[in-house]
Design an enzyme around this catalytic site. Structure first.
Site, PDB file in Angstrom:
ATOM      1  N   ASP A  74      42.571  26.776  68.030  1.00 36.13           N
ATOM      2  CA  ASP A  74      42.692  26.910  67.397  1.00 36.13           C
ATOM      3  C   ASP A  74      44.652  28.047  67.999  1.00 36.13           C
ATOM      4  O   ASP A  74      45.666  28.534  67.120  1.00 36.13           O
ATOM      5  CB  ASP A  74      43.132  27.300  65.992  1.00 36.13           C
ATOM      6  CG  ASP A  74      42.589  27.910  65.681  1.00 36.13           C
ATOM      7  OD1 ASP A  74      41.772  29.128  66.435  1.00 36.13           O
ATOM      8  OD2 ASP A  74      42.777  28.021  64.642  1.00 36.13           O
ATOM      9  N   LEU A  80      46.116  29.991  64.667  1.00 35.22           N
ATOM     10  CA  LEU A  80      46.632  28.502  63.526  1.00 35.22           C
ATOM     11  C   LEU A  80      45.314  30.019  62.268  1.00 35.22           C
ATOM     12  O   LEU A  80      44.882  30.564  62.109  1.00 35.22           O
ATOM     13  CB  LEU A  80      46.045  27.220  63.475  1.00 35.22           C
ATOM     14  CG  LEU A  80      46.718  26.802  64.433  1.00 35.22           C
ATOM     15  CD1 LEU A  80      46.182  25.166  64.404  1.00 35.22           C
ATOM     16  CD2 LEU A  80      47.849  26.560  64.520  1.00 35.22           C
TER      17      LEU A  80
HETATM   18  N1  LIG Z   1      39.614  19.501  65.589  1.00 37.89           N
HETATM   19  C1  LIG Z   1      39.182  20.880  65.937  1.00 37.89           C
HETATM   20  N2  LIG Z   1      38.523  21.557  66.020  1.00 37.89           N
HETATM   21  C2  LIG Z   1      38.484  22.797  66.955  1.00 37.89           C
HETATM   22  C3  LIG Z   1      38.995  22.274  68.290  1.00 37.89           C
HETATM   23  N3  LIG Z   1      38.790  23.627  68.757  1.00 37.89           N
HETATM   24  C4  LIG Z   1      38.553  24.361  68.125  1.00 37.89           C
HETATM   25  N4  LIG Z   1      38.238  23.639  66.635  1.00 37.89           N
HETATM   26  C5  LIG Z   1      37.874  24.572  65.400  1.00 37.89           C
HETATM   27  O1  LIG Z   1      38.938  25.805  64.960  1.00 37.89           O
HETATM   28  C6  LIG Z   1      37.785  26.289  64.318  1.00 37.89           C
HETATM   29  C7  LIG Z   1      38.368  27.933  65.341  1.00 37.89           C
HETATM   30  O2  LIG Z   1      37.967  28.518  64.299  1.00 37.89           O
HETATM   31  P1  LIG Z   1      39.019  30.255  63.608  1.00 37.89           P
HETATM   32  O3  LIG Z   1      40.165  30.379  63.924  1.00 37.89           O
HETATM   33  O4  LIG Z   1      38.416  30.394  62.381  1.00 37.89           O
HETATM   34  O5  LIG Z   1      39.318  29.286  61.722  1.00 37.89           O
HETATM   35  P2  LIG Z   1      40.872  29.729  61.236  1.00 37.89           P
HETATM   36  O6  LIG Z   1      40.347  28.650  59.941  1.00 37.89           O
HETATM   37  O7  LIG Z   1      42.023  29.071  61.400  1.00 37.89           O
HETATM   38  O8  LIG Z   1      40.313  30.652  60.886  1.00 37.89           O
HETATM   39  P3  LIG Z   1      41.281  31.751  60.823  1.00 37.89           P
HETATM   40  O9  LIG Z   1      41.754  32.150  62.164  1.00 37.89           O
HETATM   41  O10 LIG Z   1      40.894  33.182  60.476  1.00 37.89           O
HETATM   42  O11 LIG Z   1      42.358  31.680  60.223  1.00 37.89           O
HETATM   43  C8  LIG Z   1      36.608  26.561  64.225  1.00 37.89           C
HETATM   44  O12 LIG Z   1      36.196  25.777  63.462  1.00 37.89           O
HETATM   45  C9  LIG Z   1      36.607  25.165  65.667  1.00 37.89           C
HETATM   46  O13 LIG Z   1      35.342  24.450  65.175  1.00 37.89           O
HETATM   47  C10 LIG Z   1      39.015  21.208  68.674  1.00 37.89           C
HETATM   48  O14 LIG Z   1      39.457  20.998  70.177  1.00 37.89           O
HETATM   49  N5  LIG Z   1      39.390  20.225  67.691  1.00 37.89           N
END
Ligand SMILES: Nc1nc2c(ncn2[C@@H]2O[C@H](COP(=O)(O)OP(=O)(O)OP(=O)(O)O)[C@@H](O)[C@H]2O)c(=O)[nH]1
Length: 483
Positions: free
Chosen positions: A380, A338
């Site tokens: 994500d 994502l």
């Molecule tokens: N609410 C929620 N957040 C999660 C879960 N697992 C991971 N995350 C969060 O998902 C986010 C993933 O980080 P990133 O991949 O950097 O998010 P992004 O904003 O999509 O960044 P890019 O991939 O660079 O686009 C982090 O903030 C994690 O804490 C979950 O089960 N629930």
């Protein structure tokens, strides 16, 4: 006539007559005075005891000579009582024969008035009439022994009956307590025994009476309850026809969803080689199966979205690639990450982020086909595994997913929120023959999408000389653009 009396000369005519009569009879006749001294005894005493009448008369004490030790005191006492009260008495006693053997006789004692005795005191003599009863006594003894033996056998039988009843009660109580259904069938395939759990499992009321029921009747009553009655009865036929000593566990289902297993074994009879029937054991394993399904689900599903997790992803990828290698078909792998998910979390909290993930999964799940598998790899990151496919189908799917995800609208604290997805596409066998290589190719392509502006999909560079990154378009045939 020979006279053996000490007072032969003073006998009166009446006593003589008595002797004549007595000598002619088969039994023993004897006359005693009141002091129990023998006056006369009939010759038959010799036949019965071996002692001559003379030896008897000359004996100091006939009781000591003839009467057995054990009976002597009693005989003497009884005879004396007859002498004193004049009342006749009958009793049995043992004589000791000259040869040492013992012979039973039945004796009748009575007082006989002695007429013309002269002393005027109403003197009496004692008359003994005795008859040998040895044969009768032996028969009586034998009868007694037989009766005693019968009583002992009867007592023993009753003892064993009580014990076996107690044993059966204990066993029945035990069998009724256990959760396993148990049923014994005899060799004619009729019900011999069943416990409470068997009735429960097979849906019979607790007061059902199945003893003696034929297997065929039993089957017709339970058929409507089974999910696949014909299949189950075929299994029973197979076990019985093959005379399996112990059958393997067989699992079957009831129409109400219960899962039950059965096992059975031949019950050996006392004589070797002849089974006396078969015992069937039923176990309701519905709860166990549910728990193990839950455990499996917990082990291979993501708890937040309930789709398959990374562990199951790797298993399915290996399996799908092996299958594709056998069948010579292509497999597609879409790696999805994502974009802008972290800002949702940061701005509206973790719960809001969870909501996004759940809705997104619902939406994607509605797009992937039945044969396509959707996984949450972690955070994500997601993946879609597409068996038996072509590159063009994969790019179409990636396009639809990008559009669908970007189209999701959220509102938290009155503010709008959205995410997009960057997708990398890898194809087996072009981009990798092994699972690890394919995952690396999809990751690489996904990072190309991120680097290329996000909300787009990229075909792995390993597919062609260069990877291809495409912006999302509504067209089925995406415009390819060199990375
Ligand atoms: N609410 C929620 N957040 C999660 C879960 N697992 C991971 N995350 C969060 O998902 C986010 C993933 O980080 P990133 O991949 O950097 O998010 P992004 O904003 O999509 O960044 P890019 O991939 O660079 O686009 C982090 O903030 C994690 O804490 C979950 O089960 N629930």
């Amino acid at each position: 006539m020979i006279l053996w009396s000490r007072r032969a000369t003073s006998e009166d005519s009446e006593l003589r007559l008595l002797r004549q009569v007595a000598e002619g009879v088969n039994g023993i006749e004897a006359v005693f005075d009141r002091g129990l001294r023998l006056l006369w005894i009939s010759p038959s005493i010799a036949r019965v005891t071996g002692f001559t009448p003379q030896e008897c008369v000359e004996a100091d004490d006939l009781f000591t000579l003839l009467v057995h030790d054990s009976d002597r005191a009693h005989a003497r006492r009884m005879a004396a009582q007859v002498g004193s009260d004049g009342l006749a008495r009958d009793f049995e006693l043992r004589f000791c024969r000259r040869d040492g053997e013992v012979v039973w006789v039945a004796s009748h004692w009575r007082a006989v008035p002695v007429a013309g005795d002269g002393d005027g005191d109403g003197a009496v003599a004692l008359q003994l009439s005795a008859e040998e009863i040895q044969t009768r006594k032996e028969t009586e003894y034998k009868l007694l022994e037989t009766v005693t033996e019968l009583r002992r056998a009867q007592a023993l039988r009753e003892h064993y009956l009580v014990r076996s009843n107690d044993e059966r009660q204990r066993l029945s109580a035990l069998l009724n307590l256990i959760r396993l259904g148990i049923m014994f069938m005899d060799r004619d395939r009729r019900v011999l025994y069943y416990n409470r759990a068997m009735l429960q499992i097979w849906g019979y009321p607790p007061d059902a009476h199945l003893i003696g029921m034929r297997e065929s009747v039993l089957q017709s009553t339970v058929a409507p309850l089974l999910e696949d009655a014909q299949g189950y009865f075929a299994h029973i036929k197979e076990v019985l026809d093959a005379h399996q000593m112990v059958s393997a566990e067989y699992e079957f289902r009831f129409a109400d969803g219960r899962i039950v297993t059965d096992r059975s074994a031949v019950v050996e009879g006392a004589s070797a080689g002849l089974g006396i029937g078969r015992v069937w054991i039923y176990e309701d394993v519905t709860a166990e199966r549910r728990i193990s399904a839950q455990l499996i689900s917990m082990a291979e599903r993501d708890p937040l979205t309930n789709i398959f997790n990374r562990r199951r992803f790797h298993e399915e990828l290996e399996r799908t690639l092996a299958d594709a290698a056998r069948r010579g078909v292509e497999v597609g792998l879409l790696g999805i990450d994502l974009d802008g998910f972290k800002p949702v979390n940061d701005a509206f909290g973790h719960q809001a982020g969870d909501e996004v993930l759940i809705k997104l999964v619902d939406r994607v799940a509605s797009i992937v086909r039945r044969n396509e598998m959707f996984f949450r790899i972690g955070g994500d990151e997601f993946a879609v595994l597409v068996p038996d496919t072509r590159a063009s189908e994969l790019s179409e799917l990636a396009n639809r997913l990008c559009e669908a995800i970007a189209g999701l609208r959220f509102e938290f604290d009155g503010q709008p929120a959205s995410v997009t997805a960057s997708i990398g596409i890898a194809l087996y066998p072009e981009n990798g023959l092994e699972a690890q290589a394919l995952v690396a190719a999809a990751d690489e392509a996904m990072y190309c999408s991120k680097a290329g502006g996000r909300n787009c999909w990229t075909l792995s560079a390993r597919l062609a000389a260069e990877s291809v990154r495409m912006p999302v378009s509504s067209s089925d045939e995406p415009d390819s653009k060199e990375d």
